[in-house]
Design an enzyme around this catalytic site. Sequence first.
Site, PDB file in Angstrom:
ATOM      1  N   GLY A  45       0.855  -1.181   0.000  1.00  0.00           N
ATOM      2  CA  GLY A  45       0.000   0.000   0.000  1.00  0.00           C
ATOM      3  C   GLY A  45       0.885   1.223   0.000  1.00  0.00           C
ATOM      4  N   CYS A  72       5.672  -5.788   1.036  1.00  0.00           N
ATOM      5  CA  CYS A  72       5.945  -4.354   1.001  1.00  0.00           C
ATOM      6  C   CYS A  72       5.438  -3.679   2.286  1.00  0.00           C
ATOM      7  CB  CYS A  72       5.341  -3.754  -0.271  1.00  0.00           C
ATOM      8  SG  CYS A  72       5.858  -2.070  -0.569  1.00  0.00           S
ATOM      9  N   TYR A  73       4.367  -2.892   2.200  1.00  0.00           N
ATOM     10  CA  TYR A  73       3.823  -2.257   3.396  1.00  0.00           C
ATOM     11  C   TYR A  73       3.460  -3.306   4.445  1.00  0.00           C
ATOM     12  CZ  TYR A  73       0.722   0.540   6.310  1.00  0.00           C
ATOM     13  OH  TYR A  73       0.136   1.178   7.381  1.00  0.00           O
ATOM     14  N   HIS A 159       7.521  -7.141  -4.705  1.00  0.00           N
ATOM     15  CA  HIS A 159       6.151  -7.590  -5.002  1.00  0.00           C
ATOM     16  C   HIS A 159       6.132  -8.927  -5.752  1.00  0.00           C
ATOM     17  CE1 HIS A 159       3.902  -4.062  -3.638  1.00  0.00           C
ATOM     18  NE2 HIS A 159       5.075  -3.473  -3.826  1.00  0.00           N
ATOM     19  N   GLU A 161       3.618 -10.667  -6.380  1.00  0.00           N
ATOM     20  CA  GLU A 161       2.354 -10.854  -7.102  1.00  0.00           C
ATOM     21  C   GLU A 161       2.365 -10.243  -8.495  1.00  0.00           C
ATOM     22  OE1 GLU A 161       2.958  -8.651  -4.867  1.00  0.00           O
ATOM     23  OE2 GLU A 161       1.761  -6.842  -5.084  1.00  0.00           O
ATOM     24  N   ASP A 217     -22.269 -13.221 -17.338  1.00  0.00           N
ATOM     25  CA  ASP A 217     -22.512 -13.305 -15.891  1.00  0.00           C
ATOM     26  C   ASP A 217     -23.938 -13.754 -15.558  1.00  0.00           C
ATOM     27  OD1 ASP A 217     -20.000 -12.270 -15.971  1.00  0.00           O
ATOM     28  OD2 ASP A 217     -20.611 -10.231 -15.477  1.00  0.00           O
ATOM     29  N   LYS A 359     -13.867 -12.828 -13.673  1.00  0.00           N
ATOM     30  CA  LYS A 359     -14.530 -13.121 -14.945  1.00  0.00           C
ATOM     31  C   LYS A 359     -14.050 -14.440 -15.585  1.00  0.00           C
ATOM     32  CE  LYS A 359     -17.194 -11.058 -18.145  1.00  0.00           C
ATOM     33  NZ  LYS A 359     -18.432 -10.340 -17.812  1.00  0.00           N
TER      34      LYS A 359
END
Length: 503
Positions: A45, A72-73, A159, A161, A217, A359
């Site tokens: 963040g 990180c944060y 990071h 991710e 959806d 999705k």
Amino acid sequence: MKRETILIIDRNVRENNVFCEIVPPTISIRDINTKEIKGIILSGGPASVYTKNAPTCDNRIFSLGIPMLGICYGMQLMAKASGGKVGKARSREYGRATLTVTNHKLLFKDVPKNSICWMSHGDKVKRIPKGFTRIGSSRNTSIAAFANFDERLFGVQFHPEVAHTQYGNRIIKNFVKNICDTKSDWSMRSFVKETIDEIRHTVGNGKVILGLSGGVDSSVTAVLINKAIGRRLVCIFVDNGLLRKSEARIVREVFQKHFRVNLRVIDAEEEFLHGLKGIKDPERKRKIIGGQFIKIFEREAKKIGAVKFLAQGTLYPDLIESRSAFGGPSATIKTHHNVGGLPKVMHLELIEPLKYLFKDEVRKVGRELNMPGEILGRHPFPGPGLAVRIIGDVTKARCDILREVDDIFISILRKRRLYGEVWQAFAVLLPIKSVGVMGDERTYGNVVALRAVTSIDGMTADWARIPCEVLGEISNRIINEVDGVNRVVYDISSKPPSTIEWE
Ligand code: XMP
């Protein structure tokens, strides 16, 4: 839901067949300390842990014995809570860096000594807390990763991710599978089974209504609920005269014939076109159409009688967007664009079986339910339909022209195998006429614009580089085959600053 869960920031966990849920840091200890929670990932963040009002969590979370990964944060929060020191880095570090692993146990198992990682931080851990050891470093950040192996607490300043971190997926997999000791049994197959059980339990003998638009959806929601409660699900499909060519037919074939869904197709073309007569302003068009949907939906619901539930195809991104790091889990529910406001008016309970899915996962559920590719692979289509693709007056004649043009455009994209390559493709009918010549005759006809865009989520988009010869083929066929059209243009605007739809 009672299933093994990682509380997390991000969906990489799901790629390891483990469910994850994003929660705000204000979540209560009681909600975390359950046997289903196998691990916690504290996200990154932009804040500094020392600023006033910085997001924080209950410090008892670090001594629950649940494995944690701070990113990180999240790492800095973990360091501060465990007695370490965090401070401003001399130089901020953004982008590519080399991670040097100094301890390969657990988190960095099978990660090479040196690899590329992605950094984005102004603060860093300056003193390691007691019980922790450094497990990685970079040139600017000597404590780029640390671990308390006894407590199973891990922190990384970079990071894992993001796609740019070379071994990011491996690191997350190590955390999820080896450190959290999950069974990795969450799959779309298990999701379908559990969700059907849950719907049966919630609905009991009650009835559910659903506004079926034919989009991915609402279609997957319909088939899933239909599998659970059969004909006690009533789907309402409104043919408002603003649909694409063959749309109503496809919906009937797929849902009524193939899946035997209790489907009511309401022919409301006249009603809608009458309401839109003379209306040119895009926002007014949208409001009028929304209002008409609600009216028709209410009218049909009354005919069905004692309905207790309204089903919607809400997806996880809608929930994520509504959760802030500072507030509580304020899950505002997206109301279906076609039936907005209904729950309040009709006092119906909401059923949203897809609300924890992304999705692409919804498409996988659809495949699990044997739904045809024709439905699952469809481009998004706006609720107000062709009305926002006909600039100016919306009349039946203009809808018919646009339907033909759109159908030629899409069928050539399919034939050329370009349909699946773009996020969305459609035609727009402009409110101007242009001069042309056909044979020896002067023509004065309509101008249509073709729009095809690439995008990940519809939030930003670029115009698709459809090969010139394909554009030529599309233009030729449209002008030759659609009466009243004598000019075709291709839209080369990106979003932003344009939007995908023209209105
Ligand atoms: P824009 O035009 O805002 O569109 O760039 C982004 C995406 O949203 C779709 N869209 C809608 N979808 N109801 C919907 O369900 C609407 O009123 C609506 N308006 C735009 C658009 O087709 C694109 O995919």
